[in-house]
Design a protein around this motif. Structure first.
Motif, PDB file in Angstrom:
ATOM      1  N   ASP A  77       0.809  -1.215   0.000  1.00  0.00           N
ATOM      2  CA  ASP A  77       0.000   0.000   0.000  1.00  0.00           C
ATOM      3  C   ASP A  77       0.843   1.267   0.000  1.00  0.00           C
ATOM      4  OD1 ASP A  77       1.020  -0.293   2.532  1.00  0.00           O
ATOM      5  OD2 ASP A  77      -0.785   0.417   3.554  1.00  0.00           O
ATOM      6  N   ALA A  78       2.150   1.138  -0.047  1.00  0.00           N
ATOM      7  CA  ALA A  78       3.022   2.316  -0.002  1.00  0.00           C
ATOM      8  C   ALA A  78       4.353   2.000  -0.673  1.00  0.00           C
ATOM      9  CB  ALA A  78       3.250   2.755   1.443  1.00  0.00           C
ATOM     10  N   ASN A  79       5.038   3.045  -1.072  1.00  0.00           N
ATOM     11  CA  ASN A  79       6.369   2.926  -1.662  1.00  0.00           C
ATOM     12  C   ASN A  79       7.395   3.286  -0.601  1.00  0.00           C
ATOM     13  OD1 ASN A  79       8.853   4.112  -2.970  1.00  0.00           O
ATOM     14  ND2 ASN A  79       7.835   3.283  -4.784  1.00  0.00           N
ATOM     15  N   GLY A  80       8.311   2.351  -0.327  1.00  0.00           N
ATOM     16  CA  GLY A  80       9.299   2.580   0.711  1.00  0.00           C
ATOM     17  C   GLY A  80      10.186   3.777   0.455  1.00  0.00           C
ATOM     18  N   LEU A  81      10.506   4.025  -0.808  1.00  0.00           N
ATOM     19  CA  LEU A  81      11.343   5.185  -1.132  1.00  0.00           C
ATOM     20  C   LEU A  81      10.608   6.488  -0.839  1.00  0.00           C
ATOM     21  CD1 LEU A  81      12.943   3.963  -4.471  1.00  0.00           C
ATOM     22  CD2 LEU A  81      14.084   4.196  -2.254  1.00  0.00           C
ATOM     23  N   ASP A  82       9.317   6.520  -1.168  1.00  0.00           N
ATOM     24  CA  ASP A  82       8.519   7.708  -0.844  1.00  0.00           C
ATOM     25  C   ASP A  82       8.476   7.921   0.663  1.00  0.00           C
ATOM     26  OD1 ASP A  82       7.962   8.111  -3.518  1.00  0.00           O
ATOM     27  OD2 ASP A  82       5.988   7.166  -3.437  1.00  0.00           O
ATOM     28  N   PHE A  83       8.316   6.829   1.395  1.00  0.00           N
ATOM     29  CA  PHE A  83       8.228   6.930   2.857  1.00  0.00           C
ATOM     30  C   PHE A  83       9.558   7.378   3.439  1.00  0.00           C
ATOM     31  CE2 PHE A  83       8.252   4.874   7.138  1.00  0.00           C
ATOM     32  CZ  PHE A  83       7.268   5.671   7.698  1.00  0.00           C
ATOM     33  N   GLN A  84      10.653   6.877   2.900  1.00  0.00           N
ATOM     34  CA  GLN A  84      11.970   7.311   3.360  1.00  0.00           C
ATOM     35  C   GLN A  84      12.137   8.815   3.176  1.00  0.00           C
ATOM     36  OE1 GLN A  84      15.159   6.226   0.852  1.00  0.00           O
ATOM     37  NE2 GLN A  84      16.759   6.990   2.227  1.00  0.00           N
ATOM     38  N   GLU A  85      11.737   9.325   2.021  1.00  0.00           N
ATOM     39  CA  GLU A  85      11.840  10.762   1.766  1.00  0.00           C
ATOM     40  C   GLU A  85      10.918  11.552   2.685  1.00  0.00           C
ATOM     41  OE1 GLU A  85      11.020  10.957  -2.383  1.00  0.00           O
ATOM     42  OE2 GLU A  85      13.040  10.323  -2.989  1.00  0.00           O
ATOM     43  N   GLU A  86       9.763  10.978   3.004  1.00  0.00           N
ATOM     44  CA  GLU A  86       8.845  11.635   3.930  1.00  0.00           C
ATOM     45  C   GLU A  86       9.465  11.740   5.323  1.00  0.00           C
ATOM     46  OE1 GLU A  86       4.478  10.778   5.979  1.00  0.00           O
ATOM     47  OE2 GLU A  86       4.983   9.820   4.067  1.00  0.00           O
ATOM     48  N   LEU A  87      10.127  10.680   5.764  1.00  0.00           N
ATOM     49  CA  LEU A  87      10.803  10.713   7.056  1.00  0.00           C
ATOM     50  C   LEU A  87      11.870  11.811   7.080  1.00  0.00           C
ATOM     51  CD1 LEU A  87      11.376   6.896   7.778  1.00  0.00           C
ATOM     52  CD2 LEU A  87       9.656   8.385   8.815  1.00  0.00           C
ATOM     53  N   ALA A  88      12.680  11.850   6.037  1.00  0.00           N
ATOM     54  CA  ALA A  88      13.742  12.857   5.965  1.00  0.00           C
ATOM     55  C   ALA A  88      13.162  14.261   5.925  1.00  0.00           C
ATOM     56  CB  ALA A  88      14.619  12.615   4.744  1.00  0.00           C
ATOM     57  N   GLY A  89      12.066  14.440   5.182  1.00  0.00           N
ATOM     58  CA  GLY A  89      11.439  15.750   5.083  1.00  0.00           C
ATOM     59  C   GLY A  89      10.840  16.231   6.382  1.00  0.00           C
ATOM     60  N   ASN A  90      10.542  15.294   7.286  1.00  0.00           N
ATOM     61  CA  ASN A  90       9.980  15.648   8.593  1.00  0.00           C
ATOM     62  C   ASN A  90      11.025  15.576   9.701  1.00  0.00           C
ATOM     63  OD1 ASN A  90       6.846  16.004   8.450  1.00  0.00           O
ATOM     64  ND2 ASN A  90       7.293  14.292   7.098  1.00  0.00           N
ATOM     65  N   ASP A  91      12.312  15.573   9.303  1.00  0.00           N
ATOM     66  CA  ASP A  91      13.426  15.578  10.258  1.00  0.00           C
ATOM     67  C   ASP A  91      13.396  14.396  11.211  1.00  0.00           C
ATOM     68  OD1 ASP A  91      14.516  17.940   9.220  1.00  0.00           O
ATOM     69  OD2 ASP A  91      13.187  19.175  10.432  1.00  0.00           O
ATOM     70  N   ILE A  92      12.920  13.253  10.752  1.00  0.00           N
ATOM     71  CA  ILE A  92      12.996  12.022  11.522  1.00  0.00           C
ATOM     72  C   ILE A  92      14.290  11.339  11.107  1.00  0.00           C
ATOM     73  CG2 ILE A  92      11.908   9.821  12.052  1.00  0.00           C
ATOM     74  CD1 ILE A  92       9.224  11.100  11.399  1.00  0.00           C
ATOM     75  N   ALA A  93      15.253  11.349  12.004  1.00  0.00           N
ATOM     76  CA  ALA A  93      16.630  11.055  11.608  1.00  0.00           C
ATOM     77  C   ALA A  93      17.044   9.607  11.801  1.00  0.00           C
ATOM     78  CB  ALA A  93      17.581  11.968  12.383  1.00  0.00           C
ATOM     79  N   VAL A  94      16.103   8.693  11.956  1.00  0.00           N
ATOM     80  CA  VAL A  94      16.481   7.294  12.138  1.00  0.00           C
ATOM     81  C   VAL A  94      17.267   6.792  10.925  1.00  0.00           C
ATOM     82  CG1 VAL A  94      14.237   6.562  11.215  1.00  0.00           C
ATOM     83  CG2 VAL A  94      15.598   4.960  12.567  1.00  0.00           C
ATOM     84  N   PRO A  95      18.409   6.133  11.147  1.00  0.00           N
ATOM     85  CA  PRO A  95      19.168   5.577  10.020  1.00  0.00           C
ATOM     86  C   PRO A  95      18.352   4.514   9.284  1.00  0.00           C
ATOM     87  CG  PRO A  95      20.534   5.690  11.985  1.00  0.00           C
ATOM     88  CD  PRO A  95      19.135   5.972  12.421  1.00  0.00           C
ATOM     89  N   VAL A  96      18.320   4.597   7.967  1.00  0.00           N
ATOM     90  CA  VAL A  96      17.488   3.703   7.151  1.00  0.00           C
ATOM     91  C   VAL A  96      18.363   2.756   6.341  1.00  0.00           C
ATOM     92  CG1 VAL A  96      15.851   3.592   5.229  1.00  0.00           C
ATOM     93  CG2 VAL A  96      15.582   5.339   7.007  1.00  0.00           C
ATOM     94  N   ILE A  97      17.995   1.465   6.388  1.00  0.00           N
ATOM     95  CA  ILE A  97      18.578   0.457   5.507  1.00  0.00           C
ATOM     96  C   ILE A  97      17.451  -0.042   4.613  1.00  0.00           C
ATOM     97  CG2 ILE A  97      19.655  -1.817   5.353  1.00  0.00           C
ATOM     98  CD1 ILE A  97      20.852  -1.290   8.129  1.00  0.00           C
TER      99      ILE A  97
END
Length: 229
Positions: A77-97
């Protein structure tokens, strides 16, 4: 979202508390993969929480202490790359693999540009996965330490008087006491007193320390703008 940290830390209970193991979050819509990764990581001593959807992840209260997020690119139901960019855009700094069963070069480039630490291909190798997670946790620890240090610097800066902040900006812009006195219409001895108080409050051992702190806080840019330097 801000990283929430316990700042009370002065009572006996908190001082004697056993540190929690690093939290690794796994976001994948495949229950078999979630279970497999969880079992592996728990066997290595990590704390693990798994999620089937992006909404489950963002609603979890413990997300702020996550040291690593293993994120599948294809979530149904979602694209992981879009979600990763959303996290970064909201200053959620968890390291992503990032993880994917059919990753390609454009996917990899996009993920890395958005800040991903690694891109793992499925089926996952245990050794490769553990190495990537360990590296992410080390980097998260460094990030949190730097963030805590900056918070301390900002608190000390906020405790300065307006005049002390003004003088700190001018000192770190390279002006001598005599020049600062002329700029501010003060006597040189008054500038020296304010400068000494400011240096003590900032816990700076040298001018280089003050310059570094001012750079981190943006105080030098504010001073340059104000005095047209």
């Amino acid at each position: 979202m801000l990283i929430r940290q316990n700042r009370s830390g002065h009572d006996a209970a908190s001082e004697n508390a056993v540190p929690l193991p690093p939290l690794v979050c796994v976001l994948d819509d495949d229950p078999d993969i979630r279970g497999s990764i969880e079992s592996l990581l728990r066997s290595e001593g990590f704390s693990v929480q798994t999620y089937a959807s992006t909404s489950d992840f963002v609603m979890c209260e413990s997300v702020d202490r996550a040291a690593c997020l293993l994120l599948d690119i294809n979530l149904g139901d979602a694209n992981g790359l879009d979600f990763q960019e959303e996290l970064a855009g909201n200053d959620i700094a968890v390291p992503v693999i990032l993880m994917s069963g059919y990753g390609d070069i454009p996917m990899t480039v996009r993920g890395m540009r958005a800040g991903a630490l690694d891109f793992l291909s499925k089926p996952l190798s245990d050794d490769v996965l553990l190495a990537a997670v360990s590296d992410a946790i080390r980097k998260d620890e460094v990030r949190r330490q730097a963030s805590a240090a900056l918070d301390g610097t900002r608190q000390r800066y906020n405790a300065l008087t307006n005049r002390e902040r003004e003088i700190m900006g001018l000192v770190t812009a390279g002006l001598m006491n005599k020049q600062i006195a002329a700029r501010l219409g003060l006597s040189e001895i008054t500038v020296k007193i304010h400068r000494g108080n400011m240096t003590r409050k900032m816990q700076a051992d040298s001018l280089a320390d003050l310059v570094r702190m001012a750079e981190e806080l943006g105080a030098r840019e504010e001073t340059a703008s104000r005095f047209n330097r």
